[in-house]
Write an enzyme that holds these catalytic residues in place. Structure first.
Site, PDB file in Angstrom:
ATOM      1  N   GLY A  79       0.863  -1.191   0.000  1.00 42.04           N
ATOM      2  CA  GLY A  79       0.000   0.000   0.000  1.00 42.04           C
ATOM      3  C   GLY A  79       0.895   1.235   0.000  1.00 42.04           C
ATOM      4  O   GLY A  79       2.081   1.179  -0.358  1.00 42.04           O
TER       5      GLY A  79
ATOM      6  N   VAL B 242      -5.880  -0.353   1.599  1.00 40.50           N
ATOM      7  CA  VAL B 242      -7.060   0.205   2.275  1.00 40.50           C
ATOM      8  C   VAL B 242      -7.850   1.135   1.339  1.00 40.50           C
ATOM      9  O   VAL B 242      -9.061   1.302   1.491  1.00 40.50           O
ATOM     10  CB  VAL B 242      -6.650   0.885   3.607  1.00 40.50           C
TER      11      VAL B 242
ATOM     12  N   VAL C 211      -7.846   4.375   0.805  1.00 39.12           N
ATOM     13  CA  VAL C 211      -8.106   5.769   1.175  1.00 39.12           C
ATOM     14  C   VAL C 211      -6.747   6.376   1.565  1.00 39.12           C
ATOM     15  O   VAL C 211      -5.724   5.724   1.438  1.00 39.12           O
ATOM     16  CB  VAL C 211      -9.114   5.873   2.344  1.00 39.12           C
TER      17      VAL C 211
ATOM     18  N   LYS D  93      -3.494  21.419  -1.314  1.00 37.44           N
ATOM     19  CA  LYS D  93      -4.325  21.576  -0.113  1.00 37.44           C
ATOM     20  C   LYS D  93      -3.715  22.695   0.718  1.00 37.44           C
ATOM     21  O   LYS D  93      -2.569  22.580   1.154  1.00 37.44           O
ATOM     22  CB  LYS D  93      -4.319  20.252   0.661  1.00 37.44           C
TER      23      LYS D  93
ATOM     24  N   GLU E 197      -6.953  15.176  10.736  1.00 39.53           N
ATOM     25  CA  GLU E 197      -5.963  16.166  10.289  1.00 39.53           C
ATOM     26  C   GLU E 197      -5.004  15.528   9.283  1.00 39.53           C
ATOM     27  O   GLU E 197      -3.872  15.985   9.122  1.00 39.53           O
ATOM     28  CB  GLU E 197      -5.204  16.749  11.479  1.00 39.53           C
TER      29      GLU E 197
ATOM     30  N   TYR F 175       6.958  17.003  22.782  1.00 40.80           N
ATOM     31  CA  TYR F 175       7.882  16.347  21.851  1.00 40.80           C
ATOM     32  C   TYR F 175       7.410  16.571  20.419  1.00 40.80           C
ATOM     33  O   TYR F 175       6.224  16.814  20.180  1.00 40.80           O
ATOM     34  CB  TYR F 175       7.953  14.838  22.130  1.00 40.80           C
TER      35      TYR F 175
HETATM   36  P1  FAD Z   1      -2.791  -0.835   3.355  1.00 40.91           P
HETATM   37  O1  FAD Z   1      -3.142   0.192   2.381  1.00 40.91           O
HETATM   38  O2  FAD Z   1      -3.907  -1.570   4.023  1.00 40.91           O
HETATM   39  O3  FAD Z   1      -1.836  -1.873   2.644  1.00 40.91           O
HETATM   40  C1  FAD Z   1      -1.586  -3.148   3.170  1.00 40.91           C
HETATM   41  C2  FAD Z   1      -0.795  -3.954   2.181  1.00 40.91           C
HETATM   42  O4  FAD Z   1      -0.415  -5.166   2.811  1.00 40.91           O
HETATM   43  C3  FAD Z   1      -1.539  -4.322   0.906  1.00 40.91           C
HETATM   44  O5  FAD Z   1      -0.678  -4.161  -0.191  1.00 40.91           O
HETATM   45  C4  FAD Z   1      -1.841  -5.812   1.084  1.00 40.91           C
HETATM   46  O6  FAD Z   1      -1.868  -6.492  -0.140  1.00 40.91           O
HETATM   47  C5  FAD Z   1      -0.638  -6.218   1.915  1.00 40.91           C
HETATM   48  N1  FAD Z   1      -0.842  -7.440   2.681  1.00 40.91           N
HETATM   49  C6  FAD Z   1      -1.660  -7.639   3.737  1.00 40.91           C
HETATM   50  N2  FAD Z   1      -1.561  -8.928   4.136  1.00 40.91           N
HETATM   51  C7  FAD Z   1      -0.672  -9.522   3.332  1.00 40.91           C
HETATM   52  C8  FAD Z   1      -0.145 -10.831   3.229  1.00 40.91           C
HETATM   53  N3  FAD Z   1      -0.534 -11.818   4.043  1.00 40.91           N
HETATM   54  N4  FAD Z   1       0.756 -11.092   2.270  1.00 40.91           N
HETATM   55  C9  FAD Z   1       1.185 -10.133   1.408  1.00 40.91           C
HETATM   56  N5  FAD Z   1       0.720  -8.886   1.461  1.00 40.91           N
HETATM   57  C10 FAD Z   1      -0.194  -8.586   2.411  1.00 40.91           C
HETATM   58  N6  FAD Z   1      -3.859   9.170   5.740  1.00 40.91           N
HETATM   59  C11 FAD Z   1      -3.557  10.396   5.344  1.00 40.91           C
HETATM   60  O7  FAD Z   1      -2.386  10.797   5.423  1.00 40.91           O
HETATM   61  N7  FAD Z   1      -4.507  11.235   4.849  1.00 40.91           N
HETATM   62  C12 FAD Z   1      -5.810  10.882   4.777  1.00 40.91           C
HETATM   63  O8  FAD Z   1      -6.617  11.651   4.284  1.00 40.91           O
HETATM   64  C13 FAD Z   1      -6.178   9.602   5.259  1.00 40.91           C
HETATM   65  N8  FAD Z   1      -7.456   9.200   5.246  1.00 40.91           N
HETATM   66  C14 FAD Z   1      -7.774   7.970   5.734  1.00 40.91           C
HETATM   67  C15 FAD Z   1      -9.113   7.595   5.840  1.00 40.91           C
HETATM   68  C16 FAD Z   1      -9.442   6.366   6.390  1.00 40.91           C
HETATM   69  C17 FAD Z   1     -10.873   5.980   6.528  1.00 40.91           C
HETATM   70  C18 FAD Z   1      -8.427   5.478   6.806  1.00 40.91           C
HETATM   71  C19 FAD Z   1      -8.764   4.127   7.374  1.00 40.91           C
HETATM   72  C20 FAD Z   1      -7.106   5.836   6.687  1.00 40.91           C
HETATM   73  C21 FAD Z   1      -6.772   7.085   6.173  1.00 40.91           C
HETATM   74  N9  FAD Z   1      -5.436   7.496   6.117  1.00 40.91           N
HETATM   75  C22 FAD Z   1      -5.139   8.751   5.717  1.00 40.91           C
HETATM   76  C23 FAD Z   1      -4.356   6.581   6.427  1.00 40.91           C
HETATM   77  C24 FAD Z   1      -3.793   6.023   5.123  1.00 40.91           C
HETATM   78  O9  FAD Z   1      -4.825   5.450   4.363  1.00 40.91           O
HETATM   79  C25 FAD Z   1      -2.734   4.978   5.423  1.00 40.91           C
HETATM   80  O10 FAD Z   1      -1.802   5.514   6.316  1.00 40.91           O
HETATM   81  C26 FAD Z   1      -2.022   4.570   4.174  1.00 40.91           C
HETATM   82  O11 FAD Z   1      -2.911   4.222   3.153  1.00 40.91           O
HETATM   83  C27 FAD Z   1      -1.090   3.431   4.435  1.00 40.91           C
HETATM   84  O12 FAD Z   1      -1.751   2.221   4.517  1.00 40.91           O
HETATM   85  P2  FAD Z   1      -0.844   0.927   4.609  1.00 40.91           P
HETATM   86  O13 FAD Z   1       0.028   0.891   3.430  1.00 40.91           O
HETATM   87  O14 FAD Z   1      -0.227   0.901   5.957  1.00 40.91           O
HETATM   88  O15 FAD Z   1      -1.912  -0.259   4.578  1.00 40.91           O
END
Ligand code: FAD
Length: 516
Positions: free
Chosen positions: A11, A42, A44, A75, A359, A452
């Site tokens: 992600g 996710v 978003v 923004k 935020e 901090y």
């Molecule tokens: P994910 O996007 O969930 O990615 C997880 C990855 O792990 C995927 O590629 C999946 O395939 C992989 N994976 C999972 N299990 C396995 C497995 N067993 N084997 C191999 N691969 C696996 N942040 C902001 O800065 N601004 C915003 O406006 C904002 N809005 C948001 C709104 C909502 C409702 C939410 C929930 C979050 C928001 N965030 C926002 C946070 C932001 O979406 C996340 O910080 C960002 O997308 C990072 O997500 P991630 O990569 O940690 O997880």
């Protein structure tokens, strides 16, 4: 030398980490990223903090290249609607707070503001946003802020080293999936090995350190350092290593969201260059204008609202444009891992921790984490102090942001539903309770906010308190004895500058249409 990194998850967190490590260490680091083809990201996370520009700068990416590829927009602020009362709005802008005779201009505004709009009196951005304008002119020149865009001494600093030195006037909004794709290309071109497969098992050695991850079709992947970017699943850090998760739910009850990606003709609609957070009966709705669509979603607490009612409210809010769009329901895990770096595993992104997106801090957490990983990259000694310092820094950032977000709810004047009434009686972090008592008689400054680094300067706290309107603030007593003429001149200068800018800046849509 340790140099083999395995990133699990593709992600925003996974690809930002892979790209950054390659930009930092080039061919001296060996990075493999494995992401599931079955479990999606996710989907978003599209609005950011202004510090994000340091990430793109570090990678050597230019706005003119990556922004059109990600349908990105500028923004300039978060716009809060209906938090004080229905019909009211205010901005928390990215704009350096001016100071007069040693007091922030907002202090003078409390003493004797020209109008009842602190945001328009103290910042030029509020009016620029209301008019839907771009912070850059059509030739690309930046709005004339008290800011030196290219100052050499600023290059190579981490975000925390920048704080207080500059306040860049805008952040970005972009399509998360397109950014992940863009960074995939960037990282793979620089040698990152990309595997699409499911990690089925995380293997531990006799010390409890990760010795490899077993995939469905590519066998075992091994490395020195494992980075858990598996999102809320936290497959490595919490599931395999059993690191406890500290919930923030008692103070931040929103645990659910429903999101829509709504295609729109942005030329017709126009772009308000900000992220809007519109308070609702049991939470709030975000609106993020991009080139070609609007990202929107209702963040709510399921103790107060069902997913069906949240989706219905969101669809009513958006109108007919959303009729054919599928809704993405998301369960949010609010809080953080006790430690985000355990043994040879570091969690980055949602696996490390998350607070609701009020935020736009999720991507900021990621950016901060990877700056710290690059700074504290281990060698064979696996110096425990490095992990300790890293964990301390990550915890401070999240705990600080938690305080700041809780402040929004405590300070909001609105009390018309049970959800909003409960924001006034719910537990808040003890440290914030102490600070709030102090702020009732002495407005927040850099000495009295969360002590901090957590990405937010004192003026952000002032904006929230002044805008939310539920807590009465008093000006510093010294101002009653001070000559106000310099402050009056500053208010006048802001009015002049606002007039000049609103007459000369192009519309935000026009700017992006020209630069595509
Ligand atoms: P994910 O996007 O969930 O990615 C997880 C990855 O792990 C995927 O590629 C999946 O395939 C992989 N994976 C999972 N299990 C396995 C497995 N067993 N084997 C191999 N691969 C696996 N942040 C902001 O800065 N601004 C915003 O406006 C904002 N809005 C948001 C709104 C909502 C409702 C939410 C929930 C979050 C928001 N965030 C926002 C946070 C932001 O979406 C996340 O910080 C960002 O997308 C990072 O997500 P991630 O990569 O940690 O997880």
């Amino acid at each position: 030398m340790l140099n083999k990194v395995v990133i699990v998850g593709g992600g925003t967190a996974g690809w930002m980490t892979a790209s950054y490590l390659k930009a930092a260490f080039g061919e001296r680091i060996n990075v493999t990223l494995v992401e599931s083809g079955n479990i999606g990201a996710v989907g978003v996370g599209e609005a950011t903090f202004s510090d994000i520009r340091h990430f793109f700068e570090f990678l050597g990416l230019k706005e003119k290249d990556w922004m059109p590829a990600c349908n990105a927009t500028y923004k300039l602020a978060v716009r809060f609607e209906n938090w004080r009362e229905r019909g009211h709005y205010f901005y928390h802008p990215f704009e350096q707070m001016r100071s007069v005779n040693g007091f922030p201009l907002t202090d003078w505004w409390l003493q004797q503001g020209p109008t009842d709009r602190f945001d328009k009196d103290c910042f030029v951005m509020a009016s620029v946003i209301d008019a839907g304008l771009s912070p850059r002119r059509l030739d690309g020149a930046l709005i004339d802020q008290p800011f030196d865009e290219g100052a050499d001494e600023m290059h190579g600093l981490t975000m925390s080293e920048h704080q207080g030195k500059t306040q860049f006037p805008y952040a970005y909004q972009f399509e998360a999936a397109l950014l992940a794709k863009y960074l995939t290309t960037y990282a793979v071109e620089r040698g990152v090995r990309h595997i699409v497969d499911d990690v089925k098992q995380v293997n531990l050695d006799e010390r409890g350190w990760i010795s490899g991850v077993t995939t469905a079709e590519h066998g075992d992947l091994t490395g020195d350092l494992y980075i858990d970017c598996t999102g809320f699943r936290a497959l490595l850090i919490n599931k395999a290593l059993n690191e406890p998760f500290i919930s923030y739910q008692d103070t931040l009850p929103n645990d659910s969201a429903v999101a829509l990606q709504v295609p729109m003709d942005m030329e017709k609609r126009g772009i308000l260059p900000c992220t809007t957070a519109t308070a609702q009966d049991a939470g709030w709705i975000w609106t993020i204008p991009l080139m070609g669509r609007v990202g929107t979603g209702y963040v709510y607490a399921k103790d107060y609202l069902s997913p069906e009612d949240a989706e219905r409210t969101l669809r009513e809010f958006v109108g007919p444009a959303a009729a054919d769009v599928n809704a993405n329901h998301i369960k949010m895990r609010i809080g953080r891992s006790r430690n985000s770096w355990v043994n040879n595993c570091v969690a980055v992104g949602l696996s490390s921790g998350f607070v609701e997106p009020l935020e736009s801090t999720g991507i900021f957490f990621i950016h901060h984490a990877i700056e710290q990983i690059a700074k504290n990259f281990p060698n064979e000694d696996w110096n425990p102090n490095q992990r300790m310092l890293y964990n301390r820094s990550v915890s401070h950032v999240m705990d600080g942001i938690r305080e700041f977000l809780v402040l929004h709810y405590v300070a909001a004047k609105r009390q018309d539903t049970q959800y909003w009434r409960d924001t006034k009686t719910r537990a808040i972090p003890d440290s914030l309770a102490e600070r709030l008592e102090m702020w009732k008689t002495q407005v927040p400054d850099s000495e009295s906010i969360f002590p901090y680094y957590h990405g937010l300067p004192a003026y952000s706290y002032m904006c929230v308190l002044l805008g939310m309107g539920g807590i009465e603030l008093k000006p510093s007593p010294a101002l009653a004895l001070s000559d106000p003429s310099a402050a009056e001149r500053e208010f006048e200068a802001i009015r002049d500058k606002t007039r000049r800018l609103t007459q000369t800046l192009p519309k935000a849509y026009e700017y992006f249409a020209q630069h595509r």
